[in-house]
Motif scaffolding. Structure first.
Motif, short mmCIF file in Angstrom:
data_model
loop_
_atom_site.label_atom_id
_atom_site.label_comp_id
_atom_site.label_asym_id
_atom_site.label_seq_id
_atom_site.Cartn_x
_atom_site.Cartn_y
_atom_site.Cartn_z
N ARG A 183 -8.05 -1.31 12.26
CA ARG A 183 -6.82 -1.87 12.84
C ARG A 183 -6.72 -1.48 14.30
NH1 ARG A 183 -2.69 -4.03 10.05
NH2 ARG A 183 -1.17 -3.33 11.56
N ASP A 184 -6.10 -2.37 15.10
CA ASP A 184 -5.98 -2.10 16.53
C ASP A 184 -4.98 -0.97 16.78
OD1 ASP A 184 -7.79 -4.06 16.95
OD2 ASP A 184 -6.29 -5.64 17.28
N ASP A 185 -3.77 -1.14 16.21
CA ASP A 185 -2.85 -0.01 16.27
C ASP A 185 -3.28 0.95 15.17
OD1 ASP A 185 -2.32 -1.85 14.41
OD2 ASP A 185 -0.18 -2.08 14.80
N ASP A 186 -2.89 2.24 15.30
CA ASP A 186 -3.51 3.22 14.39
C ASP A 186 -2.74 3.40 13.10
OD1 ASP A 186 -1.29 4.58 15.28
OD2 ASP A 186 -2.34 6.51 15.37
N PHE A 187 -1.83 2.47 12.76
CA PHE A 187 -1.09 2.65 11.50
C PHE A 187 -0.96 1.32 10.79
CE2 PHE A 187 3.23 1.06 12.58
CZ PHE A 187 3.00 0.76 13.91
N HIS A 188 -0.78 1.39 9.47
CA HIS A 188 -0.72 0.18 8.66
C HIS A 188 0.55 0.24 7.80
CE1 HIS A 188 -3.45 -2.95 6.49
NE2 HIS A 188 -2.31 -3.44 6.90
N PRO A 189 1.65 -0.40 8.27
CA PRO A 189 2.92 -0.29 7.54
C PRO A 189 2.79 -0.76 6.10
CG PRO A 189 3.28 -1.23 9.70
CD PRO A 189 1.80 -1.17 9.51
N ARG A 248 0.84 -1.20 0.00
CA ARG A 248 0.00 0.00 0.00
C ARG A 248 0.88 1.26 0.00
NH1 ARG A 248 -0.07 -2.55 4.22
NH2 ARG A 248 -1.99 -3.62 3.66
N GLY A 249 0.20 2.40 -0.02
CA GLY A 249 0.91 3.69 -0.01
C GLY A 249 1.61 3.94 1.31
N PRO A 250 2.42 5.00 1.35
CA PRO A 250 3.30 5.19 2.50
C PRO A 250 2.69 5.90 3.71
CG PRO A 250 3.88 6.72 0.76
CD PRO A 250 2.74 5.92 0.25
N TYR A 251 1.44 6.35 3.64
CA TYR A 251 0.97 7.20 4.75
C TYR A 251 -0.34 6.71 5.36
CZ TYR A 251 4.42 10.15 2.52
OH TYR A 251 5.58 10.62 1.97
N GLU A 252 -0.42 5.42 5.67
CA GLU A 252 -1.68 4.88 6.19
C GLU A 252 -1.73 5.00 7.72
OE1 GLU A 252 -4.24 4.04 4.39
OE2 GLU A 252 -3.16 4.42 2.54
N TYR A 253 -2.06 6.19 8.19
CA TYR A 253 -2.23 6.41 9.64
C TYR A 253 -3.73 6.49 9.94
CZ TYR A 253 2.70 7.31 9.49
OH TYR A 253 4.04 7.17 9.29
N SER A 254 -4.05 6.25 11.23
CA SER A 254 -5.46 6.19 11.64
C SER A 254 -6.23 5.28 10.70
CB SER A 254 -6.10 7.58 11.66
OG SER A 254 -5.39 8.42 12.53
N ALA A 255 -5.58 4.15 10.33
CA ALA A 255 -6.22 3.25 9.36
C ALA A 255 -7.42 2.58 10.01
CB ALA A 255 -5.21 2.21 8.89
N PRO A 256 -8.58 2.63 9.36
CA PRO A 256 -9.77 2.02 9.95
C PRO A 256 -9.62 0.50 10.02
CG PRO A 256 -10.28 2.97 7.79
CD PRO A 256 -8.84 3.25 8.06
#
Lengths: 147, 573
Positions: free
Chosen positions: B563-569, B553-561
């Motif tokens: 997911r438990d932690d708020d980012f998706h590496p 995926r793209g490089p800026y997936e923060y507050s990703a819906p």
């Protein structure tokens, strides 16, 4: 057997390649001769066409075939075109300042004096214009002082 | 572009058999081919040069505030020395600080790590690039000690002042300076080719063009701008060297040469150069802001395209430096329009950064403070640039301190704030440890407040008509404006304060390398690939063959819906 056939094929292809490049080289050589002898003609426009036109054709042949741009990826073509475009841009924007010897509020006195002196020398020595060149450097300051 | 392949594919046999072998001292520090160590070399060299350039600024600012005094640690500044100090300050900050740190150091460090490659595609070319750069730095330092002293014809090196020793008074210094600049350009050409080829060919499987982090894009665009613009200047530099040493008259008006031609050759490079250093710095901010706002970068493609548009437009604005140099007035009109046009993509980019912040969960850590102050300060630089880009206003403002204040409001955020932002953000990856947060905060506020105190007064002295290339205002009846002297003193005192605050940074930097708190692999909970490697890797290479990342995926997936932690590496399926 098939190996031999392959080898022969490759050899023939290699031979074809060399032939092709020798043809390009021959064309370049002929163009070179034209550019040398063309400048010896007394007509101004012929020397200009020979000087710049043939140089362009030669550059095209060298870049296209000897530098293998004809078989390069598109990105190399884009880079070349971008470089040419920047050169045209630079020349177009700089020429109003640098190719002119006067503007609405300025005059390049020394450059204009030099041009006038050369034109005078050229007019005075039609046919013997080779002598004019060495004297140029010495007389320029005098022309400058005159203004 | 076909599917990207790994950079390590070709040299896999050589590199991976001994993937984690300890490198010897000379492999690591003297002749490294590992991009991480070359990056550190560039960074260290740039920082050392910054100390010198900062000291020069101190010396000549003291002369302006207290004319004729014996400057502590320097002595009395003579007129020739003043010219040399100003020239060396300018050229070193641009060519030997901003370029090596922002493009070379961050480019080398970030590009392979962020695209998931083990190294640059041309590691030895990379080493040669640094060695040439070091040679150029040594050359420019040698130039300070030759008879006549360092070159004093300003960083723009306008002839006829720079072309004749009897005008510049630095016969050897000026030629050595030109040679140093030319060698430096060769170094960055090698580096730039490496960056672009690496980003094009060595991306991790699955990383499409629009999955590449903005900073990698911007460093590559900057490298292309540099490569496309530097040719005329190299040609011009050789012509100028001929004028200095062989007695030619390319730029000498007395013999029919044209000094304006140099200005064109110089600024055709010089203006894109501004964007060459701006783009990496603004790219660094694009990496930091989403991490500390915990929000997806707003308008990835719009930011990318504004960056490209800025790069293209930057080739059409150069003559705005020459409005009063006697250029054709019709050209001045054209260049006014293009100059004002370029503020559109940059302003759009700033709006997109602000939109990223909107509704985010902002944490004011030190890197974030630097990134936000970059936007604030650069905005002032950009807005004051509109006055100077309009040829009518420029006739009055040209060559005043208004110009000095303007370009420091653009260049200081780029070279200094951008660097601090990048260093504090990637320090855990560079050295495996945290920097001290409290010292970082004190350093930040001390630096940014004093920076504004240096240059806001100079806007006012410039508007009042203070000419910028004056050694001592008291020498000129019409320029000696005693009522402005307190502003000059204020700017100088603020500069001294700012320089003192840098001691804090140097202490924090060195102390944290050895004694800082150990940092985990991904201390900021960021999504990009560099945070998937172990911090401060011992050997050559970034990943083992088993851990080489793939990108989903793209490089800026923060507050990703969802997911438990708020980012998706990027590398997590």
């Amino acid at each position: 057997m098939s190996g031999d056939a392959h080898h022969d094929h490759a050899h023939a292809e290699h031979h074809d390649h060399s032939k092709f490049y020798i043809k390009v080289w021959a064309a370049l050589f002929v163009l070179f001769l034209i550019s040398v002898f063309g400048t010896l003609t007394p007509w101004f426009f012929v020397t200009i066409i020979v000087g710049f036109g043939i140089a362009l054709v030669k550059a095209y042949l060298v870049v296209r075939y000897f530098m293998h741009v004809d078989i390069e990826k598109p990105v190399v073509h884009y880079a070349l075109i971008a470089g040419l475009a920047l050169m045209v841009l630079f020349f177009a924007a700089v020429s109003p300042d640098v190719l002119n010897h006067e503007g609405s509020r300025w005059v390049n006195v020394a450059a204009r004096a030099e041009m006038e002196r050369r034109e005078a020398a050229h007019a005075a020595g039609e046919g013997g214009h080779h002598e004019a060149a060495p004297a140029a450097g010495h007389e320029a300051p005098a022309a400058e002082a005159g203004h | 572009m076909s599917h990207p392949e790994h950079a390590h594919a070709d040299h896999g046999h050589a590199a991976h058999g001994d993937h984690h072998h300890e490198m010897s001292f000379s492999e690591k520090y003297l002749f490294p081919t590992d991009h991480k160590y070359i990056a550190k070399q560039y960074m260290l060299t740039g920082m050392i040069m910054a100390v010198a350039a900062g000291f020069f600024a101190y010396a000549f600012r003291m002369q302006l505030a207290f004319p004729g005094m014996s400057v502590p640690f320097f002595g009395v500044v003579s007129p020739t020395e003043y010219n040399s100090l100003v020239t060396q300050h300018g050229s070193i900050m641009v060519f030997w600080v901003a370029m090596p740190v922002l493009i070379a150091a961050f480019g080398n460090f970030l590009i392979p790590l962020m695209i998931g490659a083990d190294d640059m595609v041309f590691p030895r070319l990379n080493r040669l690039s640094y060695q040439l750069f070091l040679l150029s730095a040594i050359l420019v330092v040698v130039g300070w000690f030759v008879p006549g002293g360092g070159f004093g014809g300003a960083w723009t090196s306008y002839p006829p002042l720079s072309a004749k020793a009897e005008y510049s008074l630095t016969p050897a210094g000026s030629s050595i300076w030109l040679a140093a600049v030319a060698v430096e350009f060769a170094a960055f050409l090698l580096g730039g080719i490496n960056f672009v080829v690496t980003a094009m060919n060595a991306r991790a499987p699955g990383m499409k063009w629009h999955d590449v982090p903005i900073v990698v894009w911007f460093i590559c665009i900057a490298s292309i701008l540099f490569m496309a613009s530097v040719g005329p200047l190299i040609a011009g530099a050789i012509m100028l060297l001929f004028d200095q040493q062989l007695g030619t008259h390319f730029f000498d008006p007395v013999a029919g040469g044209d000094p304006i031609l140099w200005q064109h050759l110089f600024w055709f490079f010089g203006h894109p150069e501004v964007y060459v250093v701006l783009l990496p710095a603004i790219g660094i901010c694009a990496e930091i802001i989403p991490v500390f706002a915990r929000k997806k970068l707003f308008g990835y493609r719009a930011i990318l395209y504004t960056g490209i548009a800025t790069g293209v437009l930057s080739f059409f604005v150069w003559a705005h430096h020459q409005f009063v140099a006697g250029i054709d007035p019709r050209m001045a009109n054209v260049f006014t329009i293009t100059t004002v046009l370029i503020s559109i993509p940059i302003a759009e980019m700033v709006f997109l950064y602000i939109a990223t912040l909107y509704g985010g969960s902002i944490k004011f850590s030190v890197p974030m403070l630097w990134a936000l102050s970059f936007i604030f300060c650069f905005l002032i630089g950009g807005v004051t640039g509109i006055f100077l880009g309009a040829s009518g206003a420029d006739i009055y403002l040209h060559d005043t301190y208004f110009v000095v204040a303007h370009f420091h409001y653009t260049f200081y955020p780029i070279a200094i704030i951008g660097t601090f932002a990048g260093v504090t953000h990637w320090f855990p990856k560079l050295f495996g440890r945290y920097m001290d947060e409290k010292l970082g905060q004190i350093h930040f506020w001390g630096t940014v407040l004093s920076f504004n105190l240096i240059f806001i007064p100079l806007f006012f002295t410039g508007l009042a008509g203070d000419h910028r290339r004056i050694y001592n205002y008291n020498n000129f009846a019409e320029l000696g404006t005693p009522d402005l002297q307190w502003l000059r003193i204020l700017a100088t005192v603020a500069l001294v304060i700012m320089l003192i605050f840098q001691v804090l940074f140097v202490y924090n930097f060195i102390n944290s390398i050895f004694k800082g708190k150990l940092a985990p692999t991904n201390p900021w909970k960021a999504t990009t690939l560099e945070w998937t490697t172990p911090s401060a890797q011992p050997g050559h290479g970034n990943w083992t063959p088993e851990t080489m990342p793939s990108v989903y995926r793209g490089p800026y997936e923060y507050s990703a819906p969802g997911r438990d932690d708020d980012f998706h590496p990027q590398n997590v399926p």
